[in-house]
Design a protein around this motif. Structure first.
Motif, mmCIF file in Angstrom:
data_model
loop_
_atom_site.group_PDB
_atom_site.id
_atom_site.type_symbol
_atom_site.label_atom_id
_atom_site.label_comp_id
_atom_site.label_asym_id
_atom_site.label_seq_id
_atom_site.Cartn_x
_atom_site.Cartn_y
_atom_site.Cartn_z
ATOM 1 N N ASP A 159 17.952 20.897 27.334
ATOM 2 C CA ASP A 159 17.584 19.491 27.466
ATOM 3 C C ASP A 159 16.702 19.253 28.688
ATOM 4 N N SER A 160 17.122 19.751 29.846
ATOM 5 C CA SER A 160 16.340 19.512 31.056
ATOM 6 C C SER A 160 14.999 20.246 31.009
ATOM 7 N N ALA A 161 14.951 21.386 30.317
ATOM 8 C CA ALA A 161 13.688 22.116 30.195
ATOM 9 C C ALA A 161 12.675 21.320 29.372
ATOM 10 N N VAL A 162 13.107 20.771 28.246
ATOM 11 C CA VAL A 162 12.208 19.970 27.407
ATOM 12 C C VAL A 162 11.828 18.676 28.120
ATOM 13 N N ASP A 182 21.995 30.289 35.329
ATOM 14 C CA ASP A 182 21.318 29.031 35.021
ATOM 15 C C ASP A 182 20.072 28.846 35.880
ATOM 16 N N ALA A 183 20.153 29.227 37.162
ATOM 17 C CA ALA A 183 18.988 29.115 38.031
ATOM 18 C C ALA A 183 17.839 29.980 37.519
ATOM 19 N N ASN A 184 18.168 31.176 37.044
ATOM 20 C CA ASN A 184 17.119 32.052 36.494
ATOM 21 C C ASN A 184 16.528 31.480 35.215
ATOM 22 N N ASP A 185 17.391 30.907 34.364
ATOM 23 C CA ASP A 185 16.885 30.282 33.136
ATOM 24 C C ASP A 185 15.957 29.114 33.462
ATOM 25 N N ALA A 186 16.327 28.314 34.465
ATOM 26 C CA ALA A 186 15.490 27.180 34.858
ATOM 27 C C ALA A 186 14.152 27.663 35.417
ATOM 28 N N ARG A 187 14.177 28.712 36.220
ATOM 29 C CA ARG A 187 12.936 29.247 36.794
ATOM 30 C C ARG A 187 12.002 29.766 35.693
ATOM 31 N N ARG A 188 12.569 30.475 34.727
ATOM 32 C CA ARG A 188 11.738 30.984 33.624
ATOM 33 C C ARG A 188 11.135 29.833 32.826
ATOM 34 N N ALA A 189 11.904 28.770 32.609
ATOM 35 C CA ALA A 189 11.385 27.615 31.879
ATOM 36 C C ALA A 189 10.252 26.958 32.659
ATOM 37 N N ARG A 234 15.973 18.109 17.111
ATOM 38 C CA ARG A 234 14.517 18.137 17.309
ATOM 39 C C ARG A 234 14.166 18.638 18.706
ATOM 40 N N VAL A 235 15.035 18.387 19.673
ATOM 41 C CA VAL A 235 14.792 18.901 21.022
ATOM 42 C C VAL A 235 14.827 20.427 21.013
ATOM 43 N N ARG A 236 15.795 20.995 20.303
ATOM 44 C CA ARG A 236 15.856 22.464 20.213
ATOM 45 C C ARG A 236 14.631 23.019 19.484
ATOM 46 N N GLU A 237 14.214 22.361 18.423
ATOM 47 C CA GLU A 237 13.021 22.804 17.699
ATOM 48 C C GLU A 237 11.796 22.761 18.614
ATOM 49 N N GLU A 238 11.687 21.705 19.392
ATOM 50 C CA GLU A 238 10.555 21.576 20.310
ATOM 51 C C GLU A 238 10.587 22.658 21.382
ATOM 52 N N ALA A 239 11.779 22.960 21.879
ATOM 53 C CA ALA A 239 11.901 24.009 22.888
ATOM 54 C C ALA A 239 11.419 25.350 22.341
ATOM 55 N N ALA A 240 11.811 25.645 21.114
ATOM 56 C CA ALA A 240 11.379 26.900 20.495
ATOM 57 C C ALA A 240 9.864 26.916 20.320
ATOM 58 N N ALA A 241 9.298 25.794 19.881
ATOM 59 C CA ALA A 241 7.848 25.717 19.678
ATOM 60 C C ALA A 241 7.088 25.870 20.992
ATOM 61 N N ARG A 242 7.703 25.431 22.095
ATOM 62 C CA ARG A 242 7.054 25.552 23.403
ATOM 63 C C ARG A 242 7.248 26.934 24.019
ATOM 64 N N LEU A 266 10.187 28.183 25.037
ATOM 65 C CA LEU A 266 11.242 28.157 26.042
ATOM 66 C C LEU A 266 12.421 28.989 25.548
ATOM 67 N N LEU A 267 12.821 29.981 26.325
ATOM 68 C CA LEU A 267 13.862 30.908 25.893
ATOM 69 C C LEU A 267 15.239 30.251 25.796
ATOM 70 N N VAL A 268 15.391 29.066 26.370
ATOM 71 C CA VAL A 268 16.689 28.385 26.339
ATOM 72 C C VAL A 268 16.867 27.556 25.067
ATOM 73 N N ALA A 269 15.966 27.691 24.117
ATOM 74 C CA ALA A 269 16.011 26.856 22.909
ATOM 75 C C ALA A 269 17.349 26.939 22.194
#
Length: 371
Positions: free
Chosen positions: A12-15, A53-60, A176-184, A186-189
């Protein structure tokens, strides 16, 4: 605008950060280091704010193409959220640490620092919407996705905080947020949502409280008493292990005479007495709350909110209850049209007018339906 995007490491925060950048804002991602044990890791879908989580946020942030920093607010978090959680349970009440975190950390400490550094707003992945009225006022409203709506835990935000808050996901259903994350890319999708209380990573609230509180009086034990007969039904190791409306985990060993389950009706922290009885004795028709927080202009003392669109929500994922709400001096007097069950002091009562959040109060007392 210059925007700080609070990035938890979740989808959510990544999108939300990606949308803020796409909207043309100058976005900087930040991750909040809230744990005093930076080597801790999440367990499944429990907890948050870990190294993982910090690493996931940095990658995003790298994928989005925005700067990224970690802000250490662990001492502030421990004082304002963790200690409050322990003290509230020790007082025989039921806290909501997510609500306190939003009030004290994400939209106080973080927003204050962001404004001091020259930023204009903080963006988060909360599911809610801020609307600017024709008169220039701001209002907090429920999200489109009712199942993910988080306006309840944002009911502590005041008008000034709302003016500097962005919730880019308020108009979008979670799938739809998860779909958008995948399209962008983002590995956290597909990353699971976090559950329970972030600083109790294994979900064992009672065990965590027992470890932290230990034998600190008055929580070292007491009696479990039947409300109707006054009979002592059992003993417990600490009143912090109970909350109003609790059914499971009472370990009484024998059913009530009528065979129906018993529920926790009252917790007396000084003596440690836990009172139990039938479910109908949990029915509450009046609530008093203090520590008022207005999501917009404050309502004057003496105001009475009445009508079909006025409701009160008493739990983060609970139902709305039709109500008449009277504004006192730094308190709310709430009369429920239909009774609510298992309402505990320490919880928040958030007042709505339709989809708009009017404000909130911390419950200090309840009045049960006579019976």
């Amino acid at each position: 605008m210059r925007v700080v995007a609070a990035m938890s490491g979740g989808v959510d925060s990544a999108v939300a950060a990606a949308r803020a950048a796409e909207a043309g804002h100058e976005v900087t991602g930040i991750h909040l280091a809230l744990s005093r044990n930076p080597k801790s890791y999440r367990s499944g879908a429990r907890g948050c704010c870990t190294i993982e989580d910090a690493n996931d946020a940095r990658r995003a942030a790298d994928v989005i193409g925005i700067p990224f920093y970690v802000w250490d607010l662990s001492d502030r978090f421990h004082t304002d959220v963790v200690e409050n959680f322990m003290d509230t349970y020790a007082a025989g009440q039921t806290p909501n640490p997510c609500l306190r975190c939003n009030e004290k950390i994400k939209f106080a400490a973080v927003l204050d620092r962001a404004l001091a550094l020259g930023f204009d707003a903080v963006a988060t992945g909360h599911y809610a919407s801020v609307i600017t009225t024709a008169e220039g006022g701001v209002e907090l409203h429920r999200a489109v996705d009712a199942a993910k709506d988080q306006s309840y835990v944002l009911g502590v935000l005041d008008e000034q905080q709302l003016r500097h808050s962005l919730f880019p996901l308020g108009d979008t259903p979670k799938p739809r947020v998860r779909e958008e994350a995948a399209a962008r890319g983002l590995l956290v999708a597909d990353k699971p949502d976090s559950h329970d209380i972030c600083f109790v990573a294994d979900g064992d609230n009672v065990g965590w409280l027992r470890e932290k509180l230990g034998d600190r009086a008055p929580n070292h034990g007491g009696a479990i008493v039947d409300e109707a007969s006054g009979e002592v039904l059992g003993e417990h190791a600490g009143s912090y292990g109970f909350t109003i409306g609790q059914r499971k985990g009472l370990r009484l060993g024998r059913p009530a005479p009528d065979g129906r389950p018993r529920y926790v009706l009252d917790i007396e922290p000084v003596s440690g007495t836990v009172t139990v009885g039938p479910r109908e004795r949990l029915a509450v028709e009046r609530i008093r709350g203090d520590q008022l927080r207005w999501c917009g202009a404050a309502l004057p003392t003496g105001t009475v909110l009445d009508g079909g669109d006025v409701t009160v929500q008493l739990r983060a994922h609970g139902a709305e209850h039709r109500a008449v709400v009277a504004v006192g001096e730094d308190r709310l007097e709430i009369e429920l049209i239909d009774p609510a069950y298992g309402i505990a002091p320490g919880q928040a009562a958030v007042v709505y007018d339709g989809s708009r959040v009017v404000g909130s109060a911390t419950i200090t007392a309840t009045e049960r339906v006579p019976g």
